[in-house]
Each structure stands twice: as structure tokens, then as C-alpha cells.
Write a protein that holds these residues in place. Structure first.
Motif, mmCIF file in Angstrom:
data_model
loop_
_atom_site.group_PDB
_atom_site.id
_atom_site.type_symbol
_atom_site.label_atom_id
_atom_site.label_comp_id
_atom_site.label_asym_id
_atom_site.label_seq_id
_atom_site.Cartn_x
_atom_site.Cartn_y
_atom_site.Cartn_z
ATOM 1 N N ALA A 172 0.767 -1.151 -0.083
ATOM 2 C CA ALA A 172 -0.218 0.036 -0.086
ATOM 3 C C ALA A 172 1.059 1.311 -0.012
ATOM 4 O O ALA A 172 0.437 2.269 -0.648
ATOM 5 C CB ALA A 172 -0.777 0.000 1.431
ATOM 6 N N PHE A 173 2.170 1.301 0.692
ATOM 7 C CA PHE A 173 3.029 2.328 0.652
ATOM 8 C C PHE A 173 3.281 2.962 -0.744
ATOM 9 O O PHE A 173 3.463 4.192 -0.927
ATOM 10 C CB PHE A 173 4.251 1.801 1.513
ATOM 11 C CG PHE A 173 5.144 2.745 1.631
ATOM 12 C CD1 PHE A 173 5.124 3.953 2.669
ATOM 13 C CD2 PHE A 173 6.476 3.119 0.804
ATOM 14 C CE1 PHE A 173 5.924 4.815 2.787
ATOM 15 C CE2 PHE A 173 7.154 3.973 1.049
ATOM 16 C CZ PHE A 173 7.218 4.874 2.165
ATOM 17 N N TYR A 174 3.392 1.964 -1.782
ATOM 18 C CA TYR A 174 3.769 2.371 -3.000
ATOM 19 C C TYR A 174 2.909 2.607 -3.868
ATOM 20 O O TYR A 174 2.882 3.648 -4.524
ATOM 21 C CB TYR A 174 4.621 1.104 -3.708
ATOM 22 C CG TYR A 174 5.576 0.456 -2.814
ATOM 23 C CD1 TYR A 174 6.792 1.303 -2.253
ATOM 24 C CD2 TYR A 174 5.388 -0.724 -2.071
ATOM 25 C CE1 TYR A 174 7.394 0.853 -1.249
ATOM 26 C CE2 TYR A 174 6.237 -1.045 -1.264
ATOM 27 C CZ TYR A 174 7.423 -0.376 -0.822
ATOM 28 O OH TYR A 174 8.364 -0.871 0.196
ATOM 29 N N VAL A 175 1.592 1.966 -3.943
ATOM 30 C CA VAL A 175 0.551 2.595 -4.798
ATOM 31 C C VAL A 175 -0.151 3.871 -4.178
ATOM 32 O O VAL A 175 -0.478 4.506 -5.266
ATOM 33 C CB VAL A 175 -0.667 1.362 -4.608
ATOM 34 C CG1 VAL A 175 -0.143 -0.008 -5.205
ATOM 35 C CG2 VAL A 175 -1.469 1.370 -3.362
ATOM 36 N N GLN A 176 0.141 4.207 -2.950
ATOM 37 C CA GLN A 176 -0.260 5.585 -2.507
ATOM 38 C C GLN A 176 0.368 6.547 -3.271
ATOM 39 O O GLN A 176 0.085 7.714 -3.362
ATOM 40 C CB GLN A 176 -0.386 5.517 -1.069
ATOM 41 C CG GLN A 176 -1.458 4.764 -0.621
ATOM 42 C CD GLN A 176 -1.766 5.062 1.022
ATOM 43 O OE1 GLN A 176 -2.331 5.867 1.392
ATOM 44 N NE2 GLN A 176 -0.978 4.028 1.736
ATOM 45 N N ARG A 177 1.662 6.372 -3.730
ATOM 46 C CA ARG A 177 2.638 7.167 -4.426
ATOM 47 C C ARG A 177 1.841 7.500 -5.742
ATOM 48 O O ARG A 177 2.037 8.688 -6.189
ATOM 49 C CB ARG A 177 3.863 6.737 -4.495
ATOM 50 C CG ARG A 177 4.881 6.610 -3.199
ATOM 51 C CD ARG A 177 6.127 6.392 -3.424
ATOM 52 N NE ARG A 177 7.014 7.184 -3.735
ATOM 53 C CZ ARG A 177 7.395 8.042 -3.034
ATOM 54 N NH1 ARG A 177 7.254 8.311 -1.755
ATOM 55 N NH2 ARG A 177 8.492 9.074 -3.398
#
Length: 368
Positions: free
Chosen positions: A140-145
Motif C-alpha cells: 500500500a505504501f507504493y500504490v499511494q505514491r
């Protein structure tokens, strides 16, 4: 011999008899200091710390501080390369392949998503694969970027073999995750981040650390018999896939994208995070970004997303359900609370973190 801390030890306020409440910003700075002392450059340490603490902030404790001590041990033993180099070995207008050189998975996946977003601005859709990486935490940390740039983000990874194939007994794959993030206008983004097992290994380890029983249907013991004892995940038991054979098929798709398409390692070629600490894990990851503007007006799409979310939430409820929740909504609420009031972390998890900090020469004082 201890040295002055670059960041002070966060205040650990007792929360009951077995937990602490901790300011997440102070914890993030402290974690970054720990990582820098293993040789991780400051910018990369900040990314890795944000990934780890961010997981706990969202209530995804299976990918937060519980992972930090083994990260430190691997960095010291050589299983993780503290200096992460993003080596693009193959590239097209909308694609790239990165060899991670055994660097930090969170740093590599962050750089990969940023590259995918950059390329998608020109091509509409872009994808980046990564090989020779390591554990990368919560996807989730990456898709939120991507979501923050008005794009749809997708991320997946492979991992060490702790789960048999459907119908088998030999551990050859794992409960691999898929994450998808979609922006909205007034509502919070939809952020699905789901391990395709009934749970992730990290979450089951967290249950073990807390001395809690598992829900039914998550785990079987070494003989394939159902168990609620989380410690079987360390003793030859395995996690069951969601949806039986359908979940197993989705797990294969994640492995193909992350391990085979990238020319990386897969299945039994991968090293478990907690084993052979001086040996690279060789994980692969895959991320994609979809530029909404390449398909439709961004403002209109986000407004329609609001309508869609409200349509779903207007459903008649079954008995025992208070409201319809969108993917990621619970985590956003937990994050709001954690940012306002502090993260609640198990005492034994933080005790292990502080023990690792002392091994790195940080002054931690006495815990309450």
C-alpha cells in the motif's frame, strides 16, 4: 560503546500491561537513525523508516516494527546491501527493468513506482519490474505514491516459499500480496492491499508475539490439520490461500509478474527473511501506474469515484453490520488516530527494537 543519538528514543507510554503508545514521527526518526548506523544513506533510511512505521500507523503491524530487528541483522550480516543502487538494465518508453543489487526492497520499490509514474505521464500506462531485491514491506505504501499523482497504482511481489501449491504439501510459494490504489475526490482513496493467503506470515507472527489464537481457517500444522496456534508457522505449518484454487491461481500470477517476467528468482530459489541472514533473498517486485488523464478527465473520474463509493455504501445492511467499508478505509481511520494519539505497539516488539538499537550503539535508557 554508545554514541549520542541523532534522534532521541521516542517516549514509550505504557498502554496496559503489554503495549506502548508511541508518537509515530518520533519513532520514524529513531528508526531512520538506526538504519543509518548500519550504513544506509540518509535518504534511503528515511524511505525505509517511513515504510516500516507507516505500516504500524495503518494498523498493519505485520509489516512494521516487528520486521525492523531482522532488517538490522541482515544489514549487519550482509544479507541486505545497505547502499541501494537502482540499476536500470532494460528500458522502453513505458517499461523498465531494475536490478536491485540486493538493496533495500522498500527503497527499490519506491524508486520503481516513481519511475512508473514518470513514464505514465507520457505513455498513459507504465510498468517497472525489479529483480535481486529483498523484503519490501507493505505494498500500500507504493500504490499511494501513484494515487498522490492522480494515477491508479498497482504493486505486487514474490516471497519465500512458505505455502504449498494447491493440493500439495511441499512449500513452493507464499501468500503473495497484490495492492491497488485508486484516487477519489471527497472520499479517501480506495487502497486494496491483500495477501492472497488467509493471512500473511507477518500477521501470524504478530499473533504469536501477542500470544493470541488465530481465527479458524488461516493455518494448518505440519500434517495439514487445521490449527489456531500461530507458532505452527515456524514449525512446518502453512498458510492457506484465499478462495482455494482461485486464490492459488492469483498467487501464481503475482509470482509470474514479480519473479519470472523480471528474469529474477522464484519459488525455492528465494531465501526466507529470517533464515541465512548473510544470504540475499533475491525477491522480485512489479509495479504499474495508470494515468487517469490518458483515459478521461481526472476531476470527472474522481467525482464518479465518489458516486461509486456512495452507491456501495448505500447498500442495505445485513444483520450485525454497522456500515459498508471500502478497501483501505479502516486503515485510513487507524492512521488518523495514530497520527493524533500515537501508535500502540506490543511491548515485546518494541523491546526487540530497542535491543537492536543498543547493538548499534544507540542509547535507549530503561523502558517502563
Amino acid at each position: 560503546m554508545s554514541e549520542p543519538n541523532a534522534a532521541p528514543v521516542p517516549r514509550l507510554s505504557p498502554e496496559g500491561s503489554d503495549a506502548y503508545r508511541i508518537d509515530p514521527n518520533a519513532l520514524e526518526a529513531f528508526v531512520a537513525d538506526m538504519l543509518r548506523r548500519t550504513g544506509v544513506p540518509a535518504e534511503d533510511a528515511a524511505i525505509a523508516a517511513a515504510s516500516l512505521v507507516g505500516a504500524d500507523v495503518r494498523g498493519m503491524n505485520s509489516h512494521g516494527m516487528i520486521r525492523l530487528p531482522v532488517y538490522v541483522r541482515r544489514l549487519k550480516a550482509g544479507g541486505f546491501n545497505p547502499v541501494t543502487t537502482v540499476n536500470v538494465v532494460r528500458e522502453g518508453p513505458s517499461t523498465a527493468l531494475i536490478d536491485g543489487g540486493n538493496g533495500l526492497g522498500s527503497v527499490l520499490t519506491t524508486r520503481a513506482m516513481d519511475l512508473a509514474v514518470q513514464k505514465a505521464r507520457s505513455t498513459g500506462i507504465a510498468a517497472v519490474g525489479i529483480r535481486n531485491s529483498n523484503h519490501n514491506g507493505e505494498n500500500a505504501f507504493y500504490v499511494q505514491r501513484a494515487v498522490a499523482q492522480d494515477m491508479i497504482g498497482i504493486a505486487t511481489t514474490n516471497g519465500s516459499p512458505i505455502m504449498p501449491v494447491w493440493g500439495g504439501r511441499t512449500p513452493l510459494t507464499g501468500p503473495l500480496p497484490i495492492a491497488i490504489g485508486v484516487p477519489a475526490k471527497r472520499h479517501r482513496p480506495i487502497v486494496l492491499d491483500a495477501a492472497l493467503g488467509m493471512s500473511s506470515r507477518g500477521k501470524i507472527l504478530y499473533y504469536a508475539e501477542k500470544g493470541m489464537e488465530l481465527p479458524e481457517g488461516w493455518l494448518v500444522d505440519a500434517e495439514g490439520e487445521p490449527t489456531r496456534d500461530p507458532n505452527w508457522v515456524r514449525k512446518g505449518g502453512w498458510i492457506l490461500p484465499i478462495g482455494g484454487h482461485k486464490g492459488f491461481g492469483l498467487i501464481l500470477a503475482c509470482e509470474i509478474l514479480s519473479g519470472l517476467l523480471t528474469g529474477g528468482s522464484f519459488g525455492t530459489e528465494l531465501t526466507n527473511l529470517y533464515d541465512d541472514l548473510d544470504t540475499p533473498q533475491r525477491n522480485g517486485h512489479f509495479v504499474a501506474a495508470i494515468d487517469i488523464a490518458a483515459f478521461t478527465d481526472v476531476a470527472s473520474f474522481k467525482a464518479r469515484m465518489d458516486e461509486y463509493i456512495e452507491m456501495m455504501k448505500a447498500s442495505e445492511l445485513v444483520p450485525g453490520t454497522d456500515e459498508i467499508l471500502m478497501p483501505g478505509e479502516i486503515e485510513f481511520r487507524k492512521a488518523d488516530d495514530a497520527r493524533a494519539n500515537g501508535i500502540v505497539l506490543a511491548r515485546n516488539v518494541m523491546d526487540e527494537v530497542l535491543a537492536a538499537a543498543r547493538e548499534l550503539g544507540l542509547e535507549t535508557g530503561e523502558t517502563a
